[in-house]
Enzyme design. Structure first.
Site, PDB file in Angstrom:
ATOM      1  N   LYS A 135     170.099  10.551  38.542  1.00 52.45           N
ATOM      2  CA  LYS A 135     170.052   9.726  39.757  1.00 52.45           C
ATOM      3  C   LYS A 135     170.666  10.511  40.913  1.00 52.45           C
ATOM      4  O   LYS A 135     171.647  11.238  40.714  1.00 52.45           O
ATOM      5  CB  LYS A 135     170.835   8.429  39.513  1.00 52.45           C
ATOM      6  CG  LYS A 135     170.747   7.404  40.637  1.00 52.45           C
ATOM      7  CD  LYS A 135     171.468   6.114  40.257  1.00 52.45           C
ATOM      8  CE  LYS A 135     171.392   5.063  41.340  1.00 52.45           C
ATOM      9  NZ  LYS A 135     172.060   3.796  40.977  1.00 52.45           N
ATOM     10  N   SER A 161     172.608  -2.337  38.077  1.00 51.03           N
ATOM     11  CA  SER A 161     171.694  -1.314  38.602  1.00 51.03           C
ATOM     12  C   SER A 161     171.058  -0.383  37.569  1.00 51.03           C
ATOM     13  O   SER A 161     170.165   0.389  37.915  1.00 51.03           O
ATOM     14  CB  SER A 161     172.423  -0.449  39.634  1.00 51.03           C
ATOM     15  OG  SER A 161     172.404  -1.076  40.871  1.00 51.03           O
ATOM     16  N   SER A 166     169.463  -0.620  41.342  1.00 50.68           N
ATOM     17  CA  SER A 166     169.216   0.446  42.280  1.00 50.68           C
ATOM     18  C   SER A 166     168.695   1.740  41.649  1.00 50.68           C
ATOM     19  O   SER A 166     168.142   2.582  42.353  1.00 50.68           O
ATOM     20  CB  SER A 166     170.511   0.768  43.037  1.00 50.68           C
ATOM     21  OG  SER A 166     171.481   1.288  42.143  1.00 50.68           O
TER      22      SER A 166
END
Lengths: 97, 479
Positions: free
Chosen positions: B74, B173, B149
Site C-alpha cells: 500500500k 480499511s 481505504s
C-alpha cells in the site's frame, strides 16, 4: 457549528478555505456533529477515559542519540521545498518595525 | 494463481522458477490493470532481476521465509528510495529516506516488492475514491467500488495480479475491501506489527495488516512481519512466533465458543449477506463447541466514537504536513502562517480537510469536554462490554460488512463496517474471510474478532472455517 466557528477552526488548523466552500463544509461538519450526538446518551460519569488500549505506561529513559548517516540526513533535507545548508528555510517570522 | 504456501513449495522443489511466476504477475497486471487500476507504481525490472538472482541461488542454505515471493505494498508504507504518496497530492514528490520495519523484514525474508497500490488519500475513506491519482475498481464488477481505504491492495490480490499485499487498517480499511473483493483480510492486535515507517492516520487505532487468498498465507506473512520494535513504542509482542505452526489444531475450534452479537438485529443488513451469514453460523455449529448469543449494547456508539476520536487524532497527525520539511509548498504565501494554510488547502483533498476541521473543532477548548473527552469515556464503556463478552465466548463472529459494495459515487451507510471498526476501537485482532458469492457474482465475507493477542488462535479458527465454507479460493474474476 456556526460560520464564525468554521472560520476560527480553519485558522487554527491552518487550512485556507474559500468563501464558496464554506456552506459545504458547514453542512457536512454539522451533519457529523449531529451524528455523534448519540455519545451523550450513556451515563459514563464514573468511567475513566481511554486514550490507549495498551497496558504500557510512560517510562523515563536516557535521551540517547542514535547515529544517522550523513547521506540520509542530506536526503531528508533535500526533500524540503527550500533549504540552506543543514537548515530548513522558511519565511521570516519576526517582523521588523 | 496458486497460494503462497504452494508457491514456496514449488519454488524450492525446483518445479517452478520465481522469475517465471513474477513474470506471470506482471503479464496479468499488463492485461487487466488498465481496467482495475490497483497499482500506482510498478517495479518490474528490479523485481525480475531479484527473482532471477534468487533462482540462481536456489541451493543456498540461508534462505528467507518468503524468498522469491512477490508482494504489493500500500502506498502509505515507506520503501527506501521509492516514492510514497499516500495517494495525496501533498506527497507527490516524496521519496522515502528509509525502510518501514515491515519492509526491512520483508527484504530480509527475500520477498519481491513488485509495486505500490492505490488507496484513499491518507487512508481516509472506505472506497478508494478519495485517491488524488486514480479510481480503483472492484475486479468482480468494475462498476463497483473495491472498498477502502486499502482498495488497491485488495483488488490486486483478488484479481490474481499478486498473491500477497500489505495494507493498513484504522477502522476496517483492510477487512472491508478484503470482504468486498472476496479475499482474506487480517488486522492484527494493536501492537503486534510495527508501524514504524507507515504514514499515521489515527495512532491509537492504526495497524499494518495483510491481504491474501487464504488464511494460511496471511498467517505466514504475519509470522514474517510481526515482532517487537523499539521504533514503535506500542509494539511489544512476542518475537519469532510462527502463526502457521499449529494452524490445523482442531482442538481450538472444537472447544471454541463463538459469540454472535445480538445487536445484529438492530441493523438493516443486506438480504444476501444475512442468508450467507446464517449458513456460516450453521456450519460453525457443526464443528464448534457452542454458538452463543452475546449482548454488547455499546456497539451502537461505534461509528460515532470512531468519527470523533479518529478525526481528533487526524487533526494532530496531519498537522505535520505543513510544507516546511517535505511535500507541497504553496509558492504564493504572504507569510509563514498564510503559507501553511495555502499549502494545505491546495494539496489536501476535501475529505482530508473536512476530517481535520472536524477533529480540530471537537478538540477545541469549548467542545473538548463534551465531545472528545466524552468519546474517550464511551470508548471505555465499549471496551468493558466487549471484554466482558469474552467471558462467555472465545471469538465474536459477524458479517464483515452489513452492505454489499456500491457503485462509484454512491455512499455506504455509516453502520456498514460497525463490526470491523469495533476491533480498532478496542485494539483487537480481526480477520475477514470470504464465504460465498451473491447471485450476481459478488463475494461476501464474514469476520472473526478475538481477544487482544489471540491472533494465533484466531488464525486457527478462521482457517478451520475457511475449510468448511466451501468458498472456492481458486476462483478469479474475469476482468
Amino acid at each position: 457549528m456556526l460560520i464564525e466557528e468554521l472560520e476560527v477552526t480553519a485558522f487554527l488548523a491552518r487550512i485556507d478555505i474559500k468563501d464558496e466552500e464554506k456552506d459545504k463544509y458547514l453542512a457536512d461538519i454539522n451533519a457529523m456533529l449531529a451524528y455523534v450526538e448519540i455519545l451523550q446518551e450513556p451515563d459514563v460519569t464514573d468511567l475513566p477515559p481511554t486514550t490507549h488500549v495498551t497496558e504500557l505506561r510512560n517510562v523515563w529513559r536516557e535521551d540517547i542519540v542514535r547515529p544517522c548517516q550523513k547521506k540520509v540526513v542530506d536526503q531528508m533535507l533535500d526533500m524540503a521545498p527550500a533549504r540552506e545548508g543543514t537548515f530548513y528555510k522558511i519565511q521570516k517570522v519576526i517582523e521588523t518595525q | 494463481m496458486i497460494t503462497v504456501k504452494d508457491l514456496i513449495a514449488k519454488i524450492y522443489s525446483g518445479e517452478m522458477k520465481s522469475a517465471d511466476f513474477v513474470k506471470e504477475c506482471f503479464d496479468r497486471i499488463k492485461k487487466i490493470d488498465s481496467k482495475v487500476k490497483a497499482f500506482l507504481k510498478l517495479n518490474e525490472e528490479n523485481s525480475l532481476k531479484q527473482a532471477e538472482k534468487f533462482d540462481k541461488n536456489i541451493g543456498c542454505p540461508q534462505r528467507g521465509m518468503l524468498e522469491g515471493v512477490p508482494i504489493a505494498i500500500k502506498d502509505n508504507i515507506m520503501v527506501k528510495g521509492e516514492s510514497m504518496t499516500s495517494a495525496s497530492k501533498y506527497l507527490e514528490n516524496y521519496i522515502s529516506p528509509y525502510d518501514a520495519t515491515v519492509i526491512e523484514k520483508l527484504k530480509v525474508a527475500g520477498a519481491i516488492l513488485i509495486g505500490r497500490t492505490n488507496m484513499d488519500e491518507f487512508a481516509m475513506g472506505g472506497s478508494t475514491e478519495t485517491s488524488f491519482y486514480q479510481r480503483t475498481a472492484n475486479p468482480w464488477n468494475i462498476e463497483y467500488i473495491p472498498g477502502g481505504s486499502s482498495g488497491g491492495s485488495a483488488a490486486a490480490v483478488s484479481s490474481g495480479m499478486v498473491p500477497l499485499a500489505l495494507g493498513s487498517d484504522t477502522g476496517g480499511s483492510i477487512r472491508q475491501p478484503a470482504s468486498f473483493c472476496g479475499i482474506v483480510g487480517y488486522k492484527p492486535s494493536y501492537g503486534l506489527i510495527s508501524r514504524y515507517g507507515a504514514c499515521a492516520l489515527a495512532s491509537s487505532f492504526d495497524q499494518i495488516g495483510i491481504f491474501s487468498k487464504t488464511v494460511a498465507d496471511s498467517a505466514l506473512l504475519a509470522s514474517v512481519i510481526s515482532g517487537s520494535d523499539y521504533r514503535d513504542p506500542v509494539c511489544q509482542p512476542k518475537d519469532h512466533v510462527d502463526y502457521t505452526h499449529d494452524l490445523d489444531n482442531n482442538y481450538t475450534l472444537k472447544t471454541a465458543k463463538i459469540g454472535i452479537p445480538k445487536q445484529l438485529l438492530d441493523y438493516e443488513v443486506d438480504q444476501e449477506i444475512t442468508k450467507c451469514f446464517r449458513n456460516s453460523v450453521n456450519k460453525l455449529k457443526s464443528i464448534c463447541a457452542d454458538v452463543v448469543e452475546i449482548d454488547i449494547p455499546a456497539y451502537k456508539y461505534v461509528p460515532a466514537l470512531y468519527k470523533t476520536i479518529m478525526c481528533a487524532e487526524v487533526s494532530a497527525n496531519i498537522a505535520t504536513f505543513d510544507g516546511v520539511r517535505y511535500g507541497y509548498r504553496c509558492p504564493n504565501g504572504k507569510n509563514l502562517s498564510d503559507e501553511y494554510a495555502k499549502s494545505r488547502a491546495e494539496s489536501l483533498g476535501y475529505e482530508v480537510k473536512k476530517r481535520i476541521l472536524f477533529g480540530t473543532y471537537v478538540l477545541g477548548a469549548k467542545n473538548y469536554h463534551r465531545c472528545y473527552h466524552q468519546a474517550q469515556k464511551v470508548r471505555t464503556l465499549l471496551i468493558n462490554q466487549i471484554t466482558n463478552a469474552y467471558n462467555g465466548c472465545n471469538f465474536i463472529f459477524s458479517p464483515a460488512t452489513l452492505q454489499m459494495p456500491v457503485k462509484f459515487g454512491d455512499n455506504l451507510s455509516e453502520e456498514c463496517d460497525i463490526f470491523l471498526t469495533a476491533a480498532n476501537l478496542v485494539g483487537l485482532p480481526g480477520i475477514s474471510v470470504p464465504c460465498s458469492f451473491t447471485n450476481s457474482g459478488m463475494p461476501i465475507g464474514v469476520h472473526f474478532m478475538g481477544p487482544r493477542f489471540s491472533d494465533e488462535k484466531m488464525f486457527q479458527v478462521a482457517h478451520a472455517f475457511e475449510k468448511i465454507s466451501n468458498f472456492d479460493t481458486h476462483r478469479y474474476p474475469q476482468v
